[in-house]
Design an enzyme around this catalytic site. Structure first.
Site, PDB file in Angstrom:
ATOM      1  N   GLU A 220       0.580 -16.791 -28.789  1.00 22.39           N
ATOM      2  CA  GLU A 220       0.780 -16.963 -27.349  1.00 22.39           C
ATOM      3  C   GLU A 220       1.552 -15.803 -26.727  1.00 22.39           C
ATOM      4  OE1 GLU A 220       1.641 -21.303 -26.344  1.00 22.39           O
ATOM      5  OE2 GLU A 220       2.022 -21.250 -28.503  1.00 22.39           O
TER       6      GLU A 220
ATOM      7  N   SER B 226      -0.753 -23.867 -25.920  1.00 26.44           N
ATOM      8  CA  SER B 226      -1.707 -23.201 -25.017  1.00 26.44           C
ATOM      9  C   SER B 226      -3.155 -23.446 -25.421  1.00 26.44           C
ATOM     10  CB  SER B 226      -1.444 -21.681 -24.956  1.00 26.44           C
ATOM     11  OG  SER B 226      -0.214 -21.426 -24.349  1.00 26.44           O
TER      12      SER B 226
ATOM     13  N   TYR C 127      -5.413 -20.802 -18.245  1.00 25.49           N
ATOM     14  CA  TYR C 127      -4.854 -19.527 -17.799  1.00 25.49           C
ATOM     15  C   TYR C 127      -5.780 -18.688 -16.936  1.00 25.49           C
ATOM     16  CZ  TYR C 127      -1.161 -20.825 -20.923  1.00 25.49           C
ATOM     17  OH  TYR C 127      -0.144 -21.509 -21.528  1.00 25.49           O
TER      18      TYR C 127
ATOM     19  N   ARG D 268       8.215 -30.335 -20.411  1.00 18.19           N
ATOM     20  CA  ARG D 268       6.982 -30.833 -19.797  1.00 18.19           C
ATOM     21  C   ARG D 268       6.239 -31.666 -20.816  1.00 18.19           C
ATOM     22  NH1 ARG D 268       3.214 -26.756 -19.699  1.00 18.19           N
ATOM     23  NH2 ARG D 268       1.946 -28.009 -21.109  1.00 18.19           N
TER      24      ARG D 268
ATOM     25  N   ASP E  14       2.869 -33.904 -21.886  1.00 16.93           N
ATOM     26  CA  ASP E  14       1.431 -33.989 -21.628  1.00 16.93           C
ATOM     27  C   ASP E  14       0.895 -35.330 -22.114  1.00 16.93           C
ATOM     28  OD1 ASP E  14       1.589 -31.376 -20.678  1.00 16.93           O
ATOM     29  OD2 ASP E  14       1.020 -30.503 -22.605  1.00 16.93           O
TER      30      ASP E  14
ATOM     31  N   GLU F 163       2.281 -34.400 -26.410  1.00 16.62           N
ATOM     32  CA  GLU F 163       3.337 -33.515 -26.894  1.00 16.62           C
ATOM     33  C   GLU F 163       4.301 -33.215 -25.762  1.00 16.62           C
ATOM     34  OE1 GLU F 163       2.185 -29.328 -27.576  1.00 16.62           O
ATOM     35  OE2 GLU F 163       0.193 -29.923 -26.894  1.00 16.62           O
TER      36      GLU F 163
ATOM     37  N   ASN G 214       6.658 -29.939 -24.302  1.00 14.65           N
ATOM     38  CA  ASN G 214       6.888 -28.500 -24.363  1.00 14.65           C
ATOM     39  C   ASN G 214       8.308 -28.190 -23.893  1.00 14.65           C
ATOM     40  OD1 ASN G 214       3.934 -27.318 -24.715  1.00 14.65           O
ATOM     41  ND2 ASN G 214       3.830 -29.035 -23.295  1.00 14.65           N
TER      42      ASN G 214
ATOM     43  N   GLY H 192       5.080 -23.187 -19.572  1.00 12.76           N
ATOM     44  CA  GLY H 192       4.547 -21.951 -19.021  1.00 12.76           C
ATOM     45  C   GLY H 192       5.127 -21.630 -17.654  1.00 12.76           C
TER      46      GLY H 192
END
Length: 303
Positions: free
Chosen positions: A13, A141, A209, A248, A250, A263, A265, A269
């Site tokens: 990443e 990602s 992205y 964050r 998900d 998961e 984070n 990002g």
């Protein structure tokens, strides 16, 4: 303040990290800070000396190093404050198999899984019906991820993933839409509903992205009770993992109304198309405001 901006690294990443660092760098300058860029791929041995010479470190690494807690532990060893979670929380959250155990232990719903510490034998078959997702146990990602639709695809997918990843997990397909929810300080932000815009069957790297690669609807058009549940689960997961500053979470929201936590984070990002800045904007925080708040939280955690 003199701020050490740490980005790049050597994970898969790396490019995402560097792209996000550009916007963070600009925001830090607008906020009146002086900034030194530091890439661990080129100068890891100099990190402790660099940290001692700065008032604060802003970490924008993804994968390992960064989300595994190594850099956080190094910074803590020289008492350099930084934004986000400590080394322990970072390590627990990055490891999907470990964090899922913690989710279940705290009453949080998560998909079933199998952990693969090494390439299984040719006779091995997943315990779930196809299609299944096989993904890196410590990646993000949507890199190191394969959707396996049938048994004939299994061997090639395993070979390809184990060529670059040391650990994998296998999960069943969960029908539904992806919802993500950030935590900032001690509050849960408005969730985002994610719909791949180009017909992709899941929210892959390109959708994440590439500008326009997905429809990201914030606040998510969900029933009020589901929104509240998403936010409650995001906060509980944040606290269960011992995180601080921000994170964050998900989820998959299924047609039957159930939620499945995928998961969490610890270094979300921070690119122009990233999710957490969108959620912060929904409560009136500009990107610069968000960066300033993360610094404020990081300094408070050091005290």
């Amino acid at each position: 303040m003199n701020i050490l901006l740490i980005a790049g690294g050597w994970s898969s990443e790396r490019e995402v990290s560097l792209n996000g660092a550009k916007g963070i760098h600009e925001a830090l300058l607008r906020l009146g800070h002086s900034v030194t860029f530091f890439d661990p791929q080129h100068s890891l041995d100099g990190l402790l000396d660099a940290a001692r010479e700065h008032d604060f470190a802003f970490i924008n690494l993804h994968g390992s190093p960064g989300e595994d807690g190594m850099v956080q532990a190094m910074l803590a060893s020289v008492r350099c404050p930084f934004q986000g979670s400590c080394a322990t929380g970072s390590f627990l959250a990055l490891n999907k198999s470990v964090s899922k155990q913690i989710f279940l232990d705290n009453g949080l719903p998560t998909a079933e899984w199998e952990f693969l510490a090494k390439r299984p034998s040719e006779e091995w078959r997943p315990k779930f019906s196809y299609p299944v997702f096989i993904k890196s146990n410590t990646g993000g990602s949507s890199l190191g991820l394969s959707r396996v639709a049938c048994e004939s695809e299994l061997a090639d997918s395993l070979d390809a993933l184990f060529a670059t990843e040391s650990e994998l997990i296998v999960e069943p397909l969960i029908e539904g839409v992806e919802v993500t929810c950030g935590v900032l300080g001690d509050i849960a932000l408005p969730p985002i509903l994610i719909e791949p815009a180009d017909g992709s069957i899941f929210f892959d790297y390109e959708a994440k992205y590439r500008p326009g690669g997905a429809r990201e609807i914030c606040p998510a058009p969900l029933p009020e009770a589901i929104t509240a549940q998403v936010q409650d689960f995001a906060l509980k997961a944040h606290n269960a993992l011992g995180l601080r500053g921000y994170s964050r979470a998900d989820f998959i929201y299924s047609p039957d109304g159930s939620l499945h936590l995928l998961e969490v984070n610890t270094l979300p990002g921070m690119t122009a198309t990233s999710l957490l800045p969108q959620e912060a904007a929904a409560i009136g925080l500009s990107f610069d405001d968000l960066i300033a708040r993360l610094i404020e939280l990081g300094l408070a955690a050091q005290q």
